[in-house]
Design an enzyme around this catalytic site. Sequence first.
Site, PDB file in Angstrom:
ATOM      1  N   TYR A  85     -19.030 -40.323  -2.215  1.00  0.00           N
ATOM      2  CA  TYR A  85     -17.906 -42.043  -3.107  1.00  0.00           C
ATOM      3  C   TYR A  85     -19.114 -42.112  -4.049  1.00  0.00           C
ATOM      4  O   TYR A  85     -18.983 -41.718  -5.223  1.00  0.00           O
ATOM      5  CB  TYR A  85     -17.550 -42.489  -2.187  1.00  0.00           C
ATOM      6  N   THR A  98     -19.261 -48.614 -10.198  1.00  0.00           N
ATOM      7  CA  THR A  98     -20.144 -49.476  -8.939  1.00  0.00           C
ATOM      8  C   THR A  98     -20.944 -49.786  -9.400  1.00  0.00           C
ATOM      9  O   THR A  98     -21.937 -48.681  -9.055  1.00  0.00           O
ATOM     10  CB  THR A  98     -18.894 -48.864  -8.088  1.00  0.00           C
ATOM     11  N   ASP A  99     -21.687 -50.573  -8.485  1.00  0.00           N
ATOM     12  CA  ASP A  99     -23.239 -51.404  -7.495  1.00  0.00           C
ATOM     13  C   ASP A  99     -23.320 -49.789  -6.489  1.00  0.00           C
ATOM     14  O   ASP A  99     -24.934 -49.884  -6.759  1.00  0.00           O
ATOM     15  CB  ASP A  99     -22.778 -52.334  -7.466  1.00  0.00           C
ATOM     16  N   GLU A 100     -23.220 -49.025  -6.228  1.00  0.00           N
ATOM     17  CA  GLU A 100     -23.431 -47.582  -4.844  1.00  0.00           C
ATOM     18  C   GLU A 100     -23.824 -47.345  -5.353  1.00  0.00           C
ATOM     19  O   GLU A 100     -24.721 -46.693  -4.948  1.00  0.00           O
ATOM     20  CB  GLU A 100     -22.156 -47.747  -4.157  1.00  0.00           C
ATOM     21  N   LYS A 102     -19.092 -40.906  -7.976  1.00  0.00           N
ATOM     22  CA  LYS A 102     -19.064 -41.985  -9.509  1.00  0.00           C
ATOM     23  C   LYS A 102     -20.242 -41.644 -10.730  1.00  0.00           C
ATOM     24  O   LYS A 102     -20.589 -42.402 -11.189  1.00  0.00           O
ATOM     25  CB  LYS A 102     -18.822 -44.001  -8.556  1.00  0.00           C
TER      26      LYS A 102
HETATM   27  P1  NAD Z   1      -7.870 -49.131  -5.614  1.00  0.00           P
HETATM   28  O1  NAD Z   1      -8.358 -46.863  -4.964  1.00  0.00           O
HETATM   29  O2  NAD Z   1      -7.368 -49.570  -5.064  1.00  0.00           O
HETATM   30  O3  NAD Z   1      -7.371 -47.459  -6.925  1.00  0.00           O
HETATM   31  C1  NAD Z   1      -7.605 -46.412  -7.662  1.00  0.00           C
HETATM   32  C2  NAD Z   1      -6.220 -46.034  -8.329  1.00  0.00           C
HETATM   33  O4  NAD Z   1      -6.219 -45.631  -9.517  1.00  0.00           O
HETATM   34  C3  NAD Z   1      -4.634 -45.737  -8.159  1.00  0.00           C
HETATM   35  O5  NAD Z   1      -3.920 -46.406  -8.158  1.00  0.00           O
HETATM   36  C4  NAD Z   1      -3.995 -44.368  -7.518  1.00  0.00           C
HETATM   37  O6  NAD Z   1      -3.185 -44.094  -7.828  1.00  0.00           O
HETATM   38  C5  NAD Z   1      -4.894 -43.848  -9.272  1.00  0.00           C
HETATM   39  N1  NAD Z   1      -5.277 -42.579  -9.075  1.00  0.00           N
HETATM   40  C6  NAD Z   1      -6.416 -41.824  -7.778  1.00  0.00           C
HETATM   41  N2  NAD Z   1      -6.075 -40.767  -8.902  1.00  0.00           N
HETATM   42  C7  NAD Z   1      -6.121 -40.273  -9.616  1.00  0.00           C
HETATM   43  C8  NAD Z   1      -6.336 -39.830 -10.475  1.00  0.00           C
HETATM   44  N3  NAD Z   1      -6.216 -38.702 -10.291  1.00  0.00           N
HETATM   45  N4  NAD Z   1      -4.916 -39.919 -12.095  1.00  0.00           N
HETATM   46  C9  NAD Z   1      -4.794 -41.052 -12.080  1.00  0.00           C
HETATM   47  N5  NAD Z   1      -4.622 -41.811 -10.888  1.00  0.00           N
HETATM   48  C10 NAD Z   1      -5.436 -41.708 -10.348  1.00  0.00           C
HETATM   49  O7  NAD Z   1      -9.269 -48.483  -6.793  1.00  0.00           O
HETATM   50  P2  NAD Z   1     -10.409 -49.937  -6.781  1.00  0.00           P
HETATM   51  O8  NAD Z   1     -10.626 -50.539  -5.671  1.00  0.00           O
HETATM   52  O9  NAD Z   1      -8.944 -50.868  -7.722  1.00  0.00           O
HETATM   53  O10 NAD Z   1     -11.085 -49.348  -7.488  1.00  0.00           O
HETATM   54  C11 NAD Z   1     -10.592 -48.721  -9.368  1.00  0.00           C
HETATM   55  C12 NAD Z   1     -11.958 -48.829  -9.785  1.00  0.00           C
HETATM   56  O11 NAD Z   1     -12.656 -49.579  -9.507  1.00  0.00           O
HETATM   57  C13 NAD Z   1     -12.414 -47.398  -9.140  1.00  0.00           C
HETATM   58  O12 NAD Z   1     -12.904 -46.658 -10.503  1.00  0.00           O
HETATM   59  C14 NAD Z   1     -14.130 -47.947  -8.030  1.00  0.00           C
HETATM   60  O13 NAD Z   1     -14.714 -46.777  -8.486  1.00  0.00           O
HETATM   61  C15 NAD Z   1     -13.881 -49.198  -8.516  1.00  0.00           C
HETATM   62  N6  NAD Z   1     -14.688 -49.870  -8.508  1.00  0.00           N
HETATM   63  C16 NAD Z   1     -14.267 -50.355  -7.155  1.00  0.00           C
HETATM   64  C17 NAD Z   1     -14.704 -51.602  -7.119  1.00  0.00           C
HETATM   65  C18 NAD Z   1     -14.370 -52.946  -5.118  1.00  0.00           C
HETATM   66  O14 NAD Z   1     -14.531 -53.112  -4.459  1.00  0.00           O
HETATM   67  N7  NAD Z   1     -12.872 -52.064  -5.066  1.00  0.00           N
HETATM   68  C19 NAD Z   1     -16.006 -52.728  -7.010  1.00  0.00           C
HETATM   69  C20 NAD Z   1     -16.775 -51.305  -8.207  1.00  0.00           C
HETATM   70  C21 NAD Z   1     -15.832 -50.914  -9.073  1.00  0.00           C
HETATM   71  O1  DAU Z   2     -19.990 -51.848  -3.788  1.00  0.00           O
HETATM   72  C1  DAU Z   2     -18.711 -51.599  -4.552  1.00  0.00           C
HETATM   73  C2  DAU Z   2     -18.173 -50.958  -3.738  1.00  0.00           C
HETATM   74  O2  DAU Z   2     -16.904 -51.341  -2.658  1.00  0.00           O
HETATM   75  C3  DAU Z   2     -16.952 -50.496  -4.492  1.00  0.00           C
HETATM   76  O3  DAU Z   2     -17.444 -48.772  -5.374  1.00  0.00           O
HETATM   77  C4  DAU Z   2     -15.909 -49.635  -3.423  1.00  0.00           C
HETATM   78  O4  DAU Z   2     -15.105 -48.978  -3.665  1.00  0.00           O
HETATM   79  C5  DAU Z   2     -15.174 -50.389  -2.565  1.00  0.00           C
HETATM   80  O5  DAU Z   2     -14.686 -49.381  -1.374  1.00  0.00           O
HETATM   81  C6  DAU Z   2     -16.152 -51.001  -1.399  1.00  0.00           C
HETATM   82  O6  DAU Z   2     -17.452 -50.168  -1.092  1.00  0.00           O
HETATM   83  P1  DAU Z   2     -17.807 -50.800   0.609  1.00  0.00           P
HETATM   84  O7  DAU Z   2     -18.057 -49.448   1.423  1.00  0.00           O
HETATM   85  O8  DAU Z   2     -18.796 -51.967   0.579  1.00  0.00           O
HETATM   86  O9  DAU Z   2     -16.258 -51.949   1.327  1.00  0.00           O
HETATM   87  P2  DAU Z   2     -15.639 -51.383   2.789  1.00  0.00           P
HETATM   88  O10 DAU Z   2     -14.654 -53.018   2.210  1.00  0.00           O
HETATM   89  O11 DAU Z   2     -15.314 -50.389   3.044  1.00  0.00           O
HETATM   90  O12 DAU Z   2     -16.893 -52.185   3.339  1.00  0.00           O
HETATM   91  C7  DAU Z   2     -17.421 -53.215   2.973  1.00  0.00           C
HETATM   92  C8  DAU Z   2     -18.572 -53.455   4.036  1.00  0.00           C
HETATM   93  O13 DAU Z   2     -17.733 -53.785   5.288  1.00  0.00           O
HETATM   94  C9  DAU Z   2     -18.901 -52.504   4.458  1.00  0.00           C
HETATM   95  O14 DAU Z   2     -20.265 -52.731   4.618  1.00  0.00           O
HETATM   96  C10 DAU Z   2     -18.310 -51.594   5.666  1.00  0.00           C
HETATM   97  C11 DAU Z   2     -18.076 -52.995   6.295  1.00  0.00           C
HETATM   98  N1  DAU Z   2     -16.791 -52.941   7.136  1.00  0.00           N
HETATM   99  C12 DAU Z   2     -16.133 -51.562   6.513  1.00  0.00           C
HETATM  100  C13 DAU Z   2     -14.846 -51.121   7.234  1.00  0.00           C
HETATM  101  C14 DAU Z   2     -13.870 -50.759   6.591  1.00  0.00           C
HETATM  102  C15 DAU Z   2     -16.718 -52.504   8.502  1.00  0.00           C
HETATM  103  O15 DAU Z   2     -17.794 -53.408   8.798  1.00  0.00           O
HETATM  104  N2  DAU Z   2     -16.118 -52.582   9.748  1.00  0.00           N
HETATM  105  C16 DAU Z   2     -14.472 -51.588   9.065  1.00  0.00           C
HETATM  106  O16 DAU Z   2     -13.424 -51.705   9.562  1.00  0.00           O
END
Ligand code: NAD
Ligand code: DAU
Length: 357
Positions: free
Chosen positions: A159, A133-135, A163
């Site tokens: 988180y 992630t970019d975080e 990561k």
């Molecule tokens: P998600 O939470 O929707 O899915 C995570 C999946 O991993 C689920 O299916 C869960 O059951 C599985 N999991 C969790 N713990 C596990 C374990 N110990 N063993 C096996 N499986 C396990 O997450 P996502 O949003 O699909 O993100 C996927 C990946 O991409 C993550 O590594 C996250 O850090 C990264 N990522 C997410 C975003 C985003 O915006 N969602 C952006 C950048 C990177």
């Molecule tokens: O940047 C990549 C990341 O993006 C991933 O690594 C994470 O897995 C993914 O969850 C996401 O993180 P964020 O914290 O940015 O996503 P989220 O959707 O939780 O929140 C997006 C923005 O919106 C953040 O600034 C918080 C704000 N927010 C979020 C929620 C859930 C609100 O204002 N209200 C809300 O109820």
Amino acid sequence: MTVLITGGAGFIGSNFVLDWLGQSEEPLVNLDKLTYAGNLANLGEVRADPRHIFVHGDIGDAPLARSLLERHRPRAIVNFAAESHVDRSILGPAEFIQTNVVGTFTLLEAARAYWTGLPPAEKGAFRFLHVSTDEVYGSLGRADPAFAETTPYAPNSPYAASKASSDHLVRAYHHTYGLPSLTTNCSNNYGPYQFPEKLIPLVILNALAGKALPVYGDGANVRDWLYVADHCRAVRAVLERGRPGEVYNVGGSSEKRNIEVVREICAVLDELRPRGDAQGPYASLIRFVTDRPGHDRRYAIDAAKIRRELGWAPQESFASGLRRTVQWYLDHADWVQGVQSGDYQRWVDLNYGARKQ
Ligand code: NAD
Ligand code: DAU
């Protein structure tokens, strides 16, 4: 030929699995623990497909990881599995350390043992792709340049720190052991099958239910949005053409303030599912609530490296991706009902109950 995917029942993982099987004959093994975020309903289309081998298990289970590698002999591992929600990491960080740090370490150890024993040609072709992630880069000021692969790590939430830790382990396994690993650091994804704890699906579903749309703080935090199919294409490009040991930043060049995102969702819903005159437009449901502790102000990705080296560029604009996403949630009421179980309601109460408007 086969690949091992972890976390393939989650949001991005399941989009990746469906894309993969839609365009390749190569089978994949999908290892997923099925936490609250993992959902086999995401994979309904491929339930009967013999190329999709689903294994219910934990990346932190060393004997399981070893036996899967020995049995299926994959040419690559793509590690999506993680605890992924920042707010959950604030309220309960332990599981993030367990899966994101210890789990990734366990998977790396299994991969190293397996890879070491491969014949030379297969050893050279093997890849371990870690999806991150970019975080990990921390928070940007308004005028700062976007995150590049060389930006120093400065994670701010449990988180992000977990990561970052896993990214460092992946880097070390390449540097020390020569494991052909790659890391992608991507910005915020949105699209079909995203669990409604994240901003975009939460706002869509709350709006449809006539509930408050909670915007943290002043709503001016900025995220760089990418449609999930574009992220999946980037992961495939890095897997096939990326240079081992390298990091690739992936992003949509689509910076938006949260309040803009919420207003855009409301505008699309006003068009696709208008409320009656008595209720007024969806934007009337917006409420500013107590901020997330340690809330990062701005993320932005400089994706020049993956564009230049691998020819990747996003195909979806934010406007078109958001419209598709809203339409998907409107069309999938059964999926929505399935994920809004008692457990989900408990999370909503825990995270939003104490926030002041
Ligand atoms: P998600 O939470 O929707 O899915 C995570 C999946 O991993 C689920 O299916 C869960 O059951 C599985 N999991 C969790 N713990 C596990 C374990 N110990 N063993 C096996 N499986 C396990 O997450 P996502 O949003 O699909 O993100 C996927 C990946 O991409 C993550 O590594 C996250 O850090 C990264 N990522 C997410 C975003 C985003 O915006 N969602 C952006 C950048 C990177
Ligand atoms: O940047 C990549 C990341 O993006 C991933 O690594 C994470 O897995 C993914 O969850 C996401 O993180 P964020 O914290 O940015 O996503 P989220 O959707 O939780 O929140 C997006 C923005 O919106 C953040 O600034 C918080 C704000 N927010 C979020 C929620 C859930 C609100 O204002 N209200 C809300 O109820």
